[in-house]
Write an enzyme that holds these catalytic residues in place. Structure first.
Site: not given
Ligand code: NDP
Length: 453
Positions: A90, A111, A126, A165-166
């Protein structure tokens, strides 16, 4: 540093000497967990650290797409499936010209521990591309996202890997990617989070990272007998995290003095209030304009061009009580940190991932600043993404109040866990150590329990 930990560090540098951001993230992490290796011999016996710094899988692919002139363009896409010990990979997708393997590996690594801190069953991943959404039409962004999903879709799944999103990826991009996945796979399943609320998205997901940052900062300040009410705050960035950090700070009675984008810094001594923030949201999210326009509209405000090439960032020279870096990695360097300490900043709450260099981190902590590290303080976004996955599995949608209440509980728990880990294994208020160690222990236990994978 323990010999075995040093060997892990040396190997990372030897294998990937051209990955500075990844090396930086691993350096900070190993510096913290090194404090455990004498007490917990299983970590070395099972080579947990050696395995943790190596992604389970790296996927790299080409993304061809047509621009509005009918010309074929090409970008590079990535997905780092870092660690699935706790659950499906994730982590967000980043669209920015600076994207490369080093940046995505550092983000996927961080993360993994961030997701562990949320208390949810989420592994770490990621991804992203060096595509630059700036100046592109909606049609170009859509064709790019569709082409990206054509390949990415083979590697993700609601129980395998669930991107979000990022930087450069908000509701518009997630919508295009989700639509394309559905079209190819003929399935309406939760393979992405951050979706629109009408098609499986969770309420409060857009707000979650910023709100969560403020909830954790409030908990940290509360333990010191301090609060946000009436205090002046610096925010960098003007994207998703910055906007909702500002929104929640205003609700807590703080005054927001600054925001920025990749072209410059905005300083408004009279404060960015709710009306001005609404203007920024329209400017950035709808018109996709530049923050410089704010200073033309609101006369008391100053705009200072700054594209990161100067040795210091003018935003961190503004006098205030608390600072919230919400733009990008390494946006506070050693000189910036000295400026913050000289101005008696009391708290730096990291909304961005790794916004503080290693040297700057040391300067801030030695200067007595409370430092809330990103892997703890910006975990609210992925936490609500985890709640979105739960809602998708149930085919239910929870109310905004329900989600917000759970977010608040999760952020308070994160504060309590990192603070206890700091007290037990490091020093009081060393939340960098606390977050690294508390995040690590759960992943390490799961890796050992699952054998050599
Ligand atoms: P957005 O794309 O919405 O906004 C990013 C903001 O930062 C924009 O104002 C952008 O300026 C600025 N920015 C980006 N790159 C640079 C740079 N190299 N130098 C200066 N300014 C820059 O992204 P988010 O708000 O989603 O993400 C911001 C940070 O928060 C990132 O570090 C991300 O990893 C982290 N984060 C995000 C989460 C989320 O839920 N979205 C969750 C956890 C962490 P411009 O408008 O000019 O591009």
């Amino acid at each position: 540093m323990h010999d075995a930990t040093q060997r892990v560090m040396d190997r990372v540098i030897q294998l990937d000497p051209n990955q500075p951001e990844f090396i930086q993230a691993v350096t900070s992490f190993l510096g913290s967990v090194d404090k455990l290796v004498e007490d917990i011999p299983q970590i070395l016996y099972h080579k947990v650290l050696d395995r943790m710094v190596e992604p389970e899988r790296v996927i790299m692919f080409r993304i061809p797409w047509f621009d509005d002139d009918g010309l074929l363009q090409l970008n590079r896409g990535f997905r780092i499936q870092m660690n699935s010990a706790l659950g499906p990979y994730k982590g967000g997708m980043r669209l920015h010209p600076s994207v490369n393997l080093s940046i995505l590996k550092f983000l996927a690594f961080e993360q993994t521990f961030k997701n562990s801190l949320t208390g949810l069953s989420l592994g770490g991943g990621k991804g992203g591309s060096d595509f630059n959404p700036k100046g592109k039409s909606d049609g170009e962004v859509m064709r790019f996202c569709q082409s990206l999903m054509l390949e990415l879709g083979r590697h993700i799944g609601e129980d395998t890997d669930v991107p979000a999103g990022d930087i450069g990826v908000g509701g518009r991009e997630i919508g295009y990617m989700y639509g394309q996945y559905k079209r190819i796979h003929n399935k309406s399943v939760g393979i992405l989070t951050g979706k629109g609320p009408s098609f499986g998205g969770s309420y409060i997901r857009p707000e979650a990272t910023g709100y969560g940052l403020v909830y954790l900062s409030a908990a940290m300040l509360g333990a010191e007998g301090k609060s946000l009410d009436g205090k002046s705050c610096l925010i960098s960035g003007s994207g998703n995290v910055a906007q909702y950090t500002a929104e929640k700070l205003l609700k807590m009675g703080s005054k927001v003095l600054t925001m920025s984008d990749s072209s410059g810094v905005l300083i408004d001594p009279s404060g960015i209030d709710a009306d001005k923030l609404a203007y920024i949201k329209t400017l950035k999210n709808v018109r996709r304009g530049r923050i410089a326009e704010y200073a033309q509209k609101y006369k008391g405000a100053t705009y200072i061009p700054h594209n990161g090439s100067a040795s210091t960032n003018p935003i961190w020279e503004v006098k205030a009580d608390y600072a919230f870096p919400c733009a990008t990695q390494n946006e506070i360097n050693a000189e910036d940190a000295k400026n913050l300490v000289a101005n008696k900043i009391q708290l730096v709450g990291e909304g961005a991932n790794m916004p503080t260099t290693l040297q700057a981190e040391e300067i801030l902590m030695e200067g007595g600043v409370l430092l809330a590290p990103g892997k703890a303080s910006n975990a609210g976004g992925v936490a609500v993404s985890g709640l979105e996955m739960a809602q998708n599995s149930q085919r239910m949608q929870w109310s905004p109040e329900q989600v917000d209440a759970q977010l608040l509980t999760i952020m308070k728990n994160i504060y309590s866990n990192i603070s206890q880990a700091a007290d037990k294994y490091s020093t009081k208020n060393n939340f960098v150590d606390g977050a690294n160690i508390a995040g690590f222990l759960k992943v390490s236990d799961a890796m050992i329990a699952q054998g050599y994978v």
